[in-house]
Design a protein around this motif. Structure first.
Motif, PDB file in Angstrom:
ATOM      1  N   LEU A  58      -3.013  -6.097  -3.493  1.00 23.39           N
ATOM      2  CA  LEU A  58      -1.296  -6.275  -4.156  1.00 23.39           C
ATOM      3  C   LEU A  58      -1.239  -4.756  -4.790  1.00 23.39           C
ATOM      4  O   LEU A  58      -1.929  -4.261  -5.545  1.00 23.39           O
ATOM      5  N   GLY A  59       0.680  -4.579  -4.494  1.00 24.35           N
ATOM      6  CA  GLY A  59       0.593  -3.224  -4.963  1.00 24.35           C
ATOM      7  C   GLY A  59       0.438  -2.231  -4.697  1.00 24.35           C
ATOM      8  O   GLY A  59       0.860  -1.099  -4.770  1.00 24.35           O
ATOM      9  N   ASP A  60      -0.082  -1.696  -3.339  1.00 23.06           N
ATOM     10  CA  ASP A  60      -0.194  -0.905  -2.688  1.00 23.06           C
ATOM     11  C   ASP A  60       0.948  -0.290  -1.795  1.00 23.06           C
ATOM     12  O   ASP A  60       1.646  -1.232  -2.163  1.00 23.06           O
ATOM     13  N   ILE A  61       0.604   0.508  -1.704  1.00 24.99           N
ATOM     14  CA  ILE A  61       1.731   1.317  -0.759  1.00 24.99           C
ATOM     15  C   ILE A  61       2.166   0.350   0.708  1.00 24.99           C
ATOM     16  O   ILE A  61       3.876   0.463   0.780  1.00 24.99           O
ATOM     17  N   ARG A  62       1.549  -0.739   1.100  1.00 25.09           N
ATOM     18  CA  ARG A  62       2.093  -1.712   2.225  1.00 25.09           C
ATOM     19  C   ARG A  62       2.977  -2.279   1.493  1.00 25.09           C
ATOM     20  O   ARG A  62       4.052  -2.927   2.354  1.00 25.09           O
ATOM     21  N   ASP A  63       3.021  -3.086   0.227  1.00 23.89           N
ATOM     22  CA  ASP A  63       3.538  -4.241  -0.574  1.00 23.89           C
ATOM     23  C   ASP A  63       4.916  -3.278  -0.831  1.00 23.89           C
ATOM     24  O   ASP A  63       5.896  -4.021  -1.021  1.00 23.89           O
ATOM     25  N   LEU A  64       5.214  -1.695  -1.004  1.00 20.09           N
ATOM     26  CA  LEU A  64       6.273  -0.752  -1.326  1.00 20.09           C
ATOM     27  C   LEU A  64       6.514  -0.536  -0.585  1.00 20.09           C
ATOM     28  O   LEU A  64       8.280  -0.478  -0.509  1.00 20.09           O
ATOM     29  N   PHE A  65       6.357  -0.970   1.196  1.00 24.32           N
ATOM     30  CA  PHE A  65       7.019  -0.914   1.938  1.00 24.32           C
ATOM     31  C   PHE A  65       8.164  -2.457   2.359  1.00 24.32           C
ATOM     32  O   PHE A  65       9.042  -2.387   2.818  1.00 24.32           O
ATOM     33  N   LYS A  66       6.864  -3.338   1.993  1.00 29.45           N
ATOM     34  CA  LYS A  66       7.392  -4.389   2.282  1.00 29.45           C
ATOM     35  C   LYS A  66       8.650  -5.281   1.774  1.00 29.45           C
ATOM     36  O   LYS A  66       9.711  -5.835   2.178  1.00 29.45           O
ATOM     37  N   TYR A  67       7.861  -5.065  -0.036  1.00 27.90           N
ATOM     38  CA  TYR A  67       9.032  -5.093  -0.357  1.00 27.90           C
ATOM     39  C   TYR A  67      11.094  -4.540  -0.814  1.00 27.90           C
ATOM     40  O   TYR A  67      11.277  -4.867  -1.092  1.00 27.90           O
ATOM     41  N   ASP A  68      10.324  -3.472  -0.537  1.00 30.49           N
ATOM     42  CA  ASP A  68      11.217  -2.453  -0.267  1.00 30.49           C
ATOM     43  C   ASP A  68      12.820  -3.031   1.206  1.00 30.49           C
ATOM     44  O   ASP A  68      13.720  -3.290   0.469  1.00 30.49           O
ATOM     45  N   LEU A  69      11.822  -3.453   1.854  1.00 30.37           N
ATOM     46  CA  LEU A  69      12.693  -4.013   3.034  1.00 30.37           C
ATOM     47  C   LEU A  69      13.129  -4.838   2.658  1.00 30.37           C
ATOM     48  O   LEU A  69      14.829  -5.735   3.307  1.00 30.37           O
ATOM     49  N   ILE A  70      12.499  -6.185   2.465  1.00 29.75           N
ATOM     50  CA  ILE A  70      12.780  -7.560   1.472  1.00 29.75           C
ATOM     51  C   ILE A  70      14.644  -7.442   0.958  1.00 29.75           C
ATOM     52  O   ILE A  70      15.415  -7.717   1.348  1.00 29.75           O
ATOM     53  N   GLN A  71      14.088  -6.168  -0.115  1.00 27.64           N
ATOM     54  CA  GLN A  71      15.787  -5.872  -0.976  1.00 27.64           C
ATOM     55  C   GLN A  71      16.763  -5.479   0.038  1.00 27.64           C
ATOM     56  O   GLN A  71      17.730  -5.535  -0.610  1.00 27.64           O
ATOM     57  N   ARG A  72      16.315  -4.796   0.756  1.00 28.69           N
ATOM     58  CA  ARG A  72      17.275  -4.062   1.881  1.00 28.69           C
ATOM     59  C   ARG A  72      17.974  -5.391   2.080  1.00 28.69           C
ATOM     60  O   ARG A  72      19.318  -5.240   2.846  1.00 28.69           O
ATOM     61  N   ILE A  73      17.171  -6.094   3.272  1.00 25.60           N
ATOM     62  CA  ILE A  73      17.969  -7.297   3.987  1.00 25.60           C
ATOM     63  C   ILE A  73      18.798  -7.365   2.344  1.00 25.60           C
ATOM     64  O   ILE A  73      19.908  -8.160   3.070  1.00 25.60           O
ATOM     65  N   LEU A  74      18.528  -8.140   1.677  1.00 24.06           N
ATOM     66  CA  LEU A  74      18.962  -9.442   1.060  1.00 24.06           C
ATOM     67  C   LEU A  74      20.657  -8.436   0.424  1.00 24.06           C
ATOM     68  O   LEU A  74      20.809  -8.753   0.673  1.00 24.06           O
ATOM     69  N   LYS A  75      20.416  -6.642   0.348  1.00 26.06           N
ATOM     70  CA  LYS A  75      21.320  -5.805  -1.008  1.00 26.06           C
ATOM     71  C   LYS A  75      22.327  -6.419   0.559  1.00 26.06           C
ATOM     72  O   LYS A  75      23.584  -5.613   0.822  1.00 26.06           O
ATOM     73  N   GLY A  76      21.865  -6.499   2.103  1.00 28.01           N
ATOM     74  CA  GLY A  76      22.772  -6.022   3.035  1.00 28.01           C
ATOM     75  C   GLY A  76      23.488  -7.198   3.330  1.00 28.01           C
ATOM     76  O   GLY A  76      24.263  -7.170   4.152  1.00 28.01           O
TER      77      GLY A  76
END
Length: 101
Positions: free
Chosen positions: A6-24
């Protein structure tokens, strides 16, 4: 997903992508996140997937999201057995998104 990762760079990619989708997609108001969890394996180490500075230098996706990076770095200081993936809800809610886990 194992707690120790939990909290590794793979999560960084995943959660950043989710946030971008929600914003977009402005019509989306929330997210239901259903992770597949695996049992903690004490024989497995965290590995080197927590070097956010190295990931940023290499241009990995998500590394420009400073607020998310700061949030995920906190997992490194939590004992691997006690990491809780539901804490990411606080991050999303602080950014105005409802998240159900």
């Amino acid at each position: 997903m194992k707690k120790q990762y939990l909290g590794d760079i793979r999560d960084l990619f995943k959660y950043d992508l989710i946030q971008r989708i929600l914003k977009g997609i402005s019509s989306l108001k929330g997210l239901t996140y259903i992770p597949m969890l695996s049992e903690y394996d004490p024989k497995t180490r965290d590995g080197n997937k927590r070097d956010f500075d190295k990931a940023k230098k290499s241009g990995r996706p998500g590394t420009n999201n400073e607020k998310l990076t700061k949030c995920l770095k906190n997992y490194k200081n939590i004992d691997r057995e006690k990491r809780d993936f539901t804490q990411i809800r606080k991050y999303f809610e602080s950014n105005g998104f409802e998240m159900r886990i």
